[in-house]
Scaffold this motif. Structure first.
Motif, PDB file in Angstrom:
ATOM      1  N   UNK A  75     -36.582  43.101  22.458  1.00 13.59           N
ATOM      2  CA  UNK A  75     -37.298  41.908  21.998  1.00 13.59           C
ATOM      3  C   UNK A  75     -36.339  40.799  21.572  1.00 13.59           C
ATOM      4  N   UNK A  76     -35.061  40.949  21.895  1.00  8.81           N
ATOM      5  CA  UNK A  76     -34.099  39.927  21.485  1.00  8.81           C
ATOM      6  C   UNK A  76     -33.453  39.232  22.681  1.00  8.81           C
ATOM      7  N   UNK A  77     -33.957  39.532  23.871  1.00 12.99           N
ATOM      8  CA  UNK A  77     -33.435  38.834  25.055  1.00 12.99           C
ATOM      9  C   UNK A  77     -32.062  39.292  25.491  1.00 12.99           C
ATOM     10  N   UNK A  78     -31.647  40.481  25.055  1.00 15.20           N
ATOM     11  CA  UNK A  78     -30.297  40.940  25.364  1.00 15.20           C
ATOM     12  C   UNK A  78     -30.104  41.345  26.815  1.00 15.20           C
ATOM     13  N   UNK A  79     -31.134  41.861  27.457  1.00 15.80           N
ATOM     14  CA  UNK A  79     -30.986  42.439  28.794  1.00 15.80           C
ATOM     15  C   UNK A  79     -31.458  41.512  29.912  1.00 15.80           C
ATOM     16  N   UNK A  80     -32.030  40.365  29.543  1.00 17.93           N
ATOM     17  CA  UNK A  80     -32.518  39.446  30.575  1.00 17.93           C
ATOM     18  C   UNK A  80     -31.336  38.729  31.205  1.00 17.93           C
ATOM     19  N   UNK A  81     -31.261  38.724  32.522  1.00 17.40           N
ATOM     20  CA  UNK A  81     -30.065  38.209  33.192  1.00 17.40           C
ATOM     21  C   UNK A  81     -29.989  36.681  33.176  1.00 17.40           C
ATOM     22  N   UNK A  82     -28.755  36.207  33.255  1.00 17.09           N
ATOM     23  CA  UNK A  82     -28.537  34.802  33.599  1.00 17.09           C
ATOM     24  C   UNK A  82     -28.178  34.783  35.089  1.00 17.09           C
ATOM     25  N   UNK A  83     -28.290  33.592  35.694  1.00 20.64           N
ATOM     26  CA  UNK A  83     -28.191  33.551  37.165  1.00 20.64           C
ATOM     27  C   UNK A  83     -26.797  33.883  37.713  1.00 20.64           C
ATOM     28  N   UNK A  84     -25.787  33.695  36.903  1.00 22.27           N
ATOM     29  CA  UNK A  84     -24.434  34.001  37.394  1.00 22.27           C
ATOM     30  C   UNK A  84     -24.015  35.434  37.102  1.00 22.27           C
ATOM     31  N   UNK A  85     -24.935  36.218  36.528  1.00 23.89           N
ATOM     32  CA  UNK A  85     -24.549  37.567  36.116  1.00 23.89           C
ATOM     33  C   UNK A  85     -24.922  38.634  37.151  1.00 23.89           C
TER      34      UNK A  85
END
Lengths: 462, 462
Positions: A75-85
C-alpha cells in the motif's frame, strides 16, 4: 534499457522468463498512486535464486534500475514500476520447501503466497504467526521485505519476529544464504535484520525460514464498549496479564468509525447507545474455555473499564462482530475518494492524538467523513478521510495537504508515519517526520554501501 | 595515544572522567583470554551521551582505537582492552529514566545493571523479559551490544526481541536517537537491529527502550527424566501447546552432566537410575495452577516421553532442582582448567551432534570430563571439557586443538559457533565455521561503511 542487456537477460534466464511490451500482465504494471499502468522496460520471472543472481549481476553491470515485485498488494507504492525500470517478479519462485517438525520451522520460496504457507503450517500441526488481510495474494518475500504487520502482531510480533533465516541476493548478484533454524545464533552481524523491512532497496529476498508456533486452540471473539482510550488500555493490560499469549488480537474502533459502519454501511448498531471506543478482541483461553473469558469480562465491567460487551456464541456471531472491523474494505463503494493513513502513536499519547485529529478534521474538513481504527495494542491506528466535498474526489493537491496536516499531528505526538505499510514511494516525502537527520544519513550510508549504483528500487524509501 | 589527544579528552570530559595508569581499576583492565591485566592507554568514564559523542569524535579524528566496556561479564573477550586502546566504560551512565505504564516500556541508560532494570520493572507491576546469570553485574548496554540470551529466551526471545528503541553513538560521534515505544514502526531501515548484537564494533549504545511484559504469576519447577533427545523435543512441543507463553524455561542436561554433578560436585542422584537426558522446566500455569502441571506430566509419562519426574513442592525444592543446572558455576573449584563452548545445533541434529561429541571425546580425550547441557528449546547447548590429563591445566595449543575439533562437529551439523556469548576476540578464528564468505564480506562492508577508520573494538568479531 539497452537491447544488449535485454538479449543478455534472455540468454541468462531463458526467453520465456523475460517479457516485454504487451506480454507484460496488467498486475505487474499497475501504479496505484498514479491510478494507471506504467509499463516497465521488461518483466523478469526467474524460477531460481541463481536466475535472480544472474539477472541482478547483468543489471548491476549495466546500471539498470530494477523494481522487485511480490504479490503486488503493498500500500506504499514500493513495487509499482517506473517506465525505465526492469520489474523482477518472484511469482514463479513459489512453494513450501520444507517443514521441520523438530525445529518447528518452515522454509519457503519468496514468491509463495502467505495463505499457502499458513495452510501448510496448519496441516503439519503448527500455526504461522504472520497474518494480514492480503494473505491470499501477498507473498512471503513481500511480507519480509516490508516487515508486514497485521492483526496478530500483539501475539506473534511483526514479520521480523517470525523470521529465523533468509536467503537474499545483493545488488551485484552476490547470494547471501543463512537458512538458519536456530533461535540463538550470535555469529557476527545479523544481516537479515537489515534486509527485513528495507522494502527491496538493499537486496532481493529469495527464500525465508519462518519459526512456527503451536496452534492456539479454540478462540473466543468479543466486542467490548469502552468509555475511553485509557479504559481500553486498562482492559488490554488486564487481559494480557490474565491470558498471556492467549490474547490474540485487540482492535480499536472509535465512535465515528462505528457511526460510519451503521449510517453509511448499513450495519446494525452493536450496542444500545454509542460509546467512545469499541474493542474487538480474540482470546484463546485454553483450559477454562469460554467461561474464563466471560468471567474476566464480568470483572472488567464491574470495574467500569468495559461498559457493555457482546461475546460471540457461534462462528456466525463472530463474523457479525468482525463485520465492523472489516467495513473499511467496502468504503470505496460509498466514497468518491479516500485518503488512508497507517500511523503509530505511542499508547500514552493515542487519546490526545485522536482528539487532535478530530479537532483538525472539524476545522479543515467539516464535511468529510473521518474514522479512526486499528491495532491499539501495537500503537498502530489507521485513519480514513473521505472527500472534503461529499461525492467529489479529493484532488491530488488537496490530498497532499491532508497528508501533511495529519502527519504533522503524528510528528507532534512523536509517532510514526508508517506503522506497518512501509514508506515505498508514497510516504517518502514524510519520512523525516519520524526520523532524525542523523538516522536518515545512516540509512543513506547503508544504501550506498550495499547498492552503490542505486539500482534496487530507486526512489523508494529514501 | 598522543598526549594531545589525552589533553583534548580531559578538556572535553573533565579530568575526573579520564583515568590513566594506576588509577585504572582492575575490572577495566583484566583480560580473561590472556588471564592477566592489559592496561588500556586511558579509561574514559562519560556521564552523558554528549560526552560519549565528544570522546568518539576526538578518537575518530585521531584514529585512536576504542574498546567499549559495560559490566565486564562477557565471555568472548570483546570488552577486554588491548594496550594501545582507549577503554570507554558506560558504568557512570546508570539509571532507569522512565517506566511508561501505558506503553509498557522502560527507558534506561546503557550502564544500568540488568538486575536494577528487572527490579524497577517488577516494582511497576511488569516483568523484564531479559534474564541471565550475570544479571547483578552485566549492563543493559552490554546485553544489547551482545544480543544476550539466557534461560527465558523460549518465552521472551533474545535481547533483540525486547528492544523497542535505542540511542547510540557512531564512530565519528554522530548521535542516533530513536527512543521508540511503538510495536509497529516501519519507517525506513530499522538501524537499531544492526547495532544489536554487533558487539560494539559499529557504535556505542547509550540508551535503551525495552518492551515490558505482564508478570508471569506463580511458577512451577519440575525436573523430568527423558529417554532421548527426541522424547525431550516431544515434551517441549506438548508443553508448548498446553501452556503457551506459560512455558518459561526448558533446560536440558545430558547423562554425563548429571553424573558429574553427582560424582564430582557431590549432589544427590536425582532419580533412582540414570537417564539419557534430564530437563529442568519452569511453567507459569495460570488458572488451574500446579495441578495442571502434574496432570500434563502424568500424560507425558503415560506416553513414555517422560520416564520419571520431580515437581518442586516448595522454594527449597526448586532450589534443589536448580542446583543441578547451576553446578557448572562451581566446576572451576574441581578442575585444573575448562574449555567452554556455547554453540547452537538445529534441534533435529542435536542428538546426533551429542553422539558425535561423545565419540570425539572418547577418542581424543578419554580421560577428560566432558558434559553437555543447555537451552534445548533455543537449539543452544553448552559443552565443558575438562583437562585431558586430570589435574593438569590444558595448554593453549591443546585448547585450540580442542576448539577446532568441537567447532568442526558444530559446522558438520550446520550449527552456530556462538549461540549467545558472541564472537568477541575469542571466537573470531571460528566465525567462518558458521558464516559463508559472502556473509563475511557483507559484514566487512557494513563495518567499513559505519566505522571507516576501524576505531571501534578493532579485532573483535571481524
Amino acid at each position: 534499457m539497452t537491447p544488449a542487456l535485454l538479449d543478455a537477460l534472455k540468454a541468462a534466464l531463458g526467453a520465456a522468463s523475460v517479457l516485454t511490451g504487451d506480454d507484460i500482465p496488467a498486475r505487474n504494471e499497475f501504479d496505484q498512486t498514479l491510478g494507471r499502468p506504467t509499463r516497465p522496460a521488461a518483466l523478469l520471472l526467474p524460477r531460481t535464486t541463481d536466475a535472480v543472481a544472474a539477472a541482478l549481476r547483468l543489471c548491476h553491470e549495466a546500471g539498470q534500475p530494477v523494481v522487485t515485485q511480490g504479490g503486488m498488494t503493498g500500500l506504499a507504492g514500493g513495487a509499482h514500476p517506473k517506465e525505465d525500470e526492469v520489474a523482477l517478479s518472484l511469482e514463479r519462485m513459489r512453494g513450501v520447501e520444507e517443514i521441520d517438525p523438530v525445529a518447528a520451522t518452515l522454509t519457503a520460496l519468496a514468491g509463495t503466497p502467505l495463505a499457502e504457507i499458513q495452510a501448510a503450517a496448519e496441516q503439519a500441526g503448527f500455526h504461522c504467526g504472520i497474518d494480514l488481510g492480503a494473505r491470499g495474494s501477498c507473498s512471503i518475500g513481500g511480507n519480509v521485505a516490508t516487515n508486514a504487520g497485521g492483526n496478530n502482531v500483539l501475539r506473534y510480533g511483526m514479520t521480523r519476529h517470525n523470521v529465523l533465516g533468509l536467503e537474499a541476493v545483493q545488488a551485484d548478484g552476490t547470494v547471501l544464504t543463512s537458512l538458519n533454524k536456530m533461535l540463538k545464533n550470535n555469529t557476527g552481524y545479523d544481516w537479515k535484520q537489515l534486509f527485513i523491512g528495507s522494502e527491496g532497496t538493499l537486496g532481493v529476498v529469495t527464500r525465508v525460514v519462518l519459526a512456527l508456533h503451536p496452534q492456539p486452540g479454540p478462540v473466543e471473539t468479543a466486542l467490548l464498549a469502552c468509555p475511553s482510550m485509557e479504559a481500553a488500555v486498562g482492559v488490554l493490560t488486564r487481559l494480557g496479564a490474565e491470558f498471556g499469549s492467549g490474547l490474540m488480537m485487540f482492535e480499536g474502533m472509535w465512535a465515528e468509525f462505528i457511526d460510519t459502519a451503521v449510517t453509511m454501511m448499513g450495519l446494525p448498531a452493536p450496542f444500545e447507545r454509542p460509546h467512545e471506543l469499541l474493542v474487538l478482541t480474540e482470546i484463546a483461553p485454553g483450559p477454562g474455555g469460554a467461561e474464563r473469558v466471560t468471567d474476566a469480562l464480568g470483572v472488567l465491567m464491574e470495574d467500569g473499564l468495559v461498559e457493555d460487551a457482546i461475546v460471540a456464541r457461534s462462528g456466525n456471531d463472530a463474523a457479525r462482530l468482525w463485520a465492523y472491523r472489516e467495513s473499511p474494505y467496502e468504503y470505496y463503494k460509498h466514497l468518491a475518494s479516500q485518503t488512508i493513513f497507517d500511523v503509530s502513536i505511542p499508547r500514552a499519547d493515542m487519546a490526545a492524538a485522536v482528539a487532535d485529529l478530530r479537532a483538525l478534521a472539524a476545522q479543515r474538513w467539516p464535511s468529510a467523513m473521518q474514522v479512526v481504527f486499528g491495532h491499539i495494542a501495537d500503537s498502530n491506528i489507521h485513519i480514513v478521510i473521505g472527500p472534503t466535498v461529499p461525492g467529489v474526489p479529493t484532488s491530488p493537491d488537496e490530498k497532499r495537504a491532508t497528508e501533511a496536516a495529519v502527519y504533522d499531528v503524528v510528528a507532534h505526538h512523536a509517532g510514526s508515519v508508517s506503522a506497518e505499510h512501509g514508506i515505498g514511494r508514497n510516504k517518502r516525502p514524510y519520512l523525516a517526520h519520524s526520523r532524525t537527520p542523523a538516522e536518515l544519513a545512516l540509512m543513506r550510508t547503508l544504501k550506498t554501501a550495499l547498492d552503490p549504483k542505486g539500482i534496487l528500487n530507486p526512489g523508494r524509501v529514501l
